[in-house]
Design a protein around this motif. Structure first.
Motif, PDB file in Angstrom:
ATOM      1  N   VAL A 197       0.660  -1.627   0.025  1.00 20.25           N
ATOM      2  CA  VAL A 197       0.899   0.377   0.212  1.00 20.25           C
ATOM      3  C   VAL A 197       0.681   1.329  -0.192  1.00 20.25           C
ATOM      4  N   ASP A 198       0.268   2.425  -0.955  1.00 18.59           N
ATOM      5  CA  ASP A 198       1.465   3.344  -0.696  1.00 18.59           C
ATOM      6  C   ASP A 198       1.035   4.279   0.619  1.00 18.59           C
ATOM      7  N   THR A 199       1.610   3.196   1.681  1.00 14.59           N
ATOM      8  CA  THR A 199       0.916   4.350   2.655  1.00 14.59           C
ATOM      9  C   THR A 199       1.683   5.818   2.894  1.00 14.59           C
ATOM     10  N   HIS A 200       2.687   6.147   2.799  1.00 16.14           N
ATOM     11  CA  HIS A 200       3.590   7.315   3.053  1.00 16.14           C
ATOM     12  C   HIS A 200       2.642   8.672   2.119  1.00 16.14           C
ATOM     13  N   ALA A 201       2.909   8.038   1.002  1.00 16.97           N
ATOM     14  CA  ALA A 201       1.405   9.055  -0.065  1.00 16.97           C
ATOM     15  C   ALA A 201       0.477   9.522   0.319  1.00 16.97           C
ATOM     16  N   GLY A 202      -0.406   8.472   1.791  1.00 19.19           N
ATOM     17  CA  GLY A 202      -1.473   8.348   2.025  1.00 19.19           C
ATOM     18  C   GLY A 202      -1.691   9.566   3.255  1.00 19.19           C
ATOM     19  N   VAL A 203      -0.494   9.445   4.167  1.00 17.76           N
ATOM     20  CA  VAL A 203      -0.336   9.709   5.015  1.00 17.76           C
ATOM     21  C   VAL A 203       0.202  11.235   4.407  1.00 17.76           C
ATOM     22  N   ARG A 204       0.692  11.697   3.974  1.00 20.78           N
ATOM     23  CA  ARG A 204       1.822  12.880   3.878  1.00 20.78           C
ATOM     24  C   ARG A 204       0.204  13.258   3.496  1.00 20.78           C
ATOM     25  N   ALA A 205      -0.962  12.976   2.368  1.00 21.70           N
ATOM     26  CA  ALA A 205      -2.072  13.945   2.344  1.00 21.70           C
ATOM     27  C   ALA A 205      -2.804  13.994   3.225  1.00 21.70           C
ATOM     28  N   ALA A 206      -2.440  13.162   4.212  1.00 24.98           N
ATOM     29  CA  ALA A 206      -3.362  13.284   5.636  1.00 24.98           C
ATOM     30  C   ALA A 206      -2.939  14.484   6.261  1.00 24.98           C
TER      31      ALA A 206
ATOM     32  N   VAL B 231      -3.492   5.022  -2.686  1.00 26.93           N
ATOM     33  CA  VAL B 231      -4.069   5.285  -1.782  1.00 26.93           C
ATOM     34  C   VAL B 231      -5.091   7.144  -2.029  1.00 26.93           C
ATOM     35  N   GLU B 232      -6.425   6.927  -2.240  1.00 29.51           N
ATOM     36  CA  GLU B 232      -6.487   8.540  -1.913  1.00 29.51           C
ATOM     37  C   GLU B 232      -7.223   9.319  -0.709  1.00 29.51           C
ATOM     38  N   LEU B 233      -6.976  10.562   0.311  1.00 32.24           N
ATOM     39  CA  LEU B 233      -7.423  10.738   0.927  1.00 32.24           C
ATOM     40  C   LEU B 233      -8.643  11.504   0.418  1.00 32.24           C
ATOM     41  N   VAL B 234      -9.685  10.898   1.345  1.00 32.77           N
ATOM     42  CA  VAL B 234     -11.367  10.930   1.016  1.00 32.77           C
ATOM     43  C   VAL B 234     -11.467  11.832   2.437  1.00 32.77           C
ATOM     44  N   ILE B 235     -12.132  13.283   1.941  1.00 31.81           N
ATOM     45  CA  ILE B 235     -12.246  14.269   3.481  1.00 31.81           C
ATOM     46  C   ILE B 235     -14.248  14.749   2.972  1.00 31.81           C
ATOM     47  N   ARG B 236     -14.451  14.315   4.609  1.00 28.04           N
ATOM     48  CA  ARG B 236     -15.508  14.406   4.638  1.00 28.04           C
ATOM     49  C   ARG B 236     -16.215  15.348   5.929  1.00 28.04           C
ATOM     50  N   GLY B 237     -16.744  15.146   6.965  1.00 30.72           N
ATOM     51  CA  GLY B 237     -16.873  15.798   7.810  1.00 30.72           C
ATOM     52  C   GLY B 237     -15.887  16.208   8.946  1.00 30.72           C
TER      53      GLY B 237
END
Length: 331
Positions: A164-173, A323-329
């Motif tokens: 899993v592209d963990t680093h990209a996901g955590v960096r985005a978050a 991975v993709e950062l999905v922003i919700r509430g």
């Protein structure tokens, strides 16, 4: 009864494997006329079987459909909401190839992984799994059985891997939280899950945004909702200045919600929350959970494709799942 009167020992599949100089999984594939085997190897195995007068037992023949390739699948907990989509992806991809799937669960005891691999080795042509035991431990249990590991970095060259592209996901978050003005960001980790890359990814991302990772900003939790709740309570007690939390996965994030209610805190006003995995249940809570989402069905399909490569005798490869950062509430 004399030695002469005793019935001779039944020739086993392993006896044939020793005579032919191959693994017992290869013998199984040759005898069941499966496609993922070199013709010369099949001939050598069948010759050895005839020489030894090998006859598969009725029990062994009943384990699989005649001629079918059988894939073993190991997960830690079939009730964990992460795994149904992954299992569905494996089954769908396997059925497209005419394969059948045997599913096993460690029931959240990673120490059972070698045992399950050895059990499946007697029934399956290859195994894919969401496994956390060290590579050397898994290799010893597999004994040459084609093995594909999902969800983490793998160093054993014989194993296929769906990372899993963990680093990209955590960096985005972390980047999103920083852009929203958060300076004190905490993390709830799960160090025993066999995925040690998420914490260093968090530290790296914080450093990239010139955000301090101070004492008490990272805490560990049991991999349950209540574990997440206990960890968030401890985190807020030690660091009441923290205004955002990144969690190892969505289950722990659900625990943060539970603890926030007990502490009379509002999400995201008092503390923003971002999880990891993108579970569908995150859309059903209030406010909906922001998360680093990954395609679990796709992960299963990639694992099956890699298992097919290994069965065909091709070198193991590493696939990277985006991975993709999905922003919700919640953030």
């Amino acid at each position: 009864m004399s030695e002469q009167q005793r019935a001779p020992r039944r020739v086993t599949l392993k006896d044939v494997a020793k005579r032919a100089g191959v693994s017992h999984q290869t013998v199984s594939r040759a005898i069941n006329d499966k496609g993922e085997i070199d013709p010369e190897t099949r001939r050598r195995v069948l010759d050895a079987a005839r020489e030894l007068n090998y006859r598969p037992s009725r029990f062994a023949r009943g384990l699989v459909r005649p001629g079918a390739t059988t894939l073993g699948l190991i997960v830690s907990d079939v009730e964990n909401p992460f795994f149904p989509e992954l299992i569905a992806g494996v089954i769908e991809a396997a059925e497209e190839r005419g394969w059948q799937v045997l599913i096993s669960s460690t029931q959240n005891h990673s120490g059972r992984e070698p045992e399950l691999i050895r059990t499946l080795a007697a029934q399956a042509d290859a195994v894919v799994g969401y496994l956390s035991a060290p590579d050397a431990t898994l290799a010893a249990a597999a004994g040459g059985l084609p093995l594909v590991i999902m969800g983490r970095v793998v160093h054993e060259p014989a194993f296929g891997a769906i990372e899993v592209d963990t680093h990209a996901g955590v960096r985005a978050a972390v980047g999103y939280l920083a852009a929203r003005g958060h300076r004190a960001i905490g993390m709830i980790d799960c160090g025993d899950d066999g995925q040690p890359d998420r914490r260093p990814a968090f530290v790296t991302a914080m450093t990239e945004h010139d955000l301090p990772v101070t004492a008490g900003a990272i805490t560990e939790a049991d991999l349950t909702v209540e574990g997440g709740a206990a960890a968030f309570t401890a985190l807020r007690t030690a660091r009441p200045d923290i205004t955002a939390v990144f969690t190892f996965n969505d289950m722990l994030a659900l625990g943060v919600y539970r603890a926030a209610r007990r502490l009379h805190l509002s999400i995201p006003d008092d503390c923003a929350v971002i999880g990891f995995d993108g579970l569908p249940i995150g859309e059903l809570i209030d406010p909906p959970l922001s998360s680093v989402a990954l395609d679990k069905r796709r992960m299963g399909a990639l694992a099956v494709a890699e298992a097919a490569r290994l069965l065909a005798g091709e070198p193991a490869t590493r696939a990277l799942l985006p991975v993709e950062l999905v922003i919700r509430g919640s953030a």
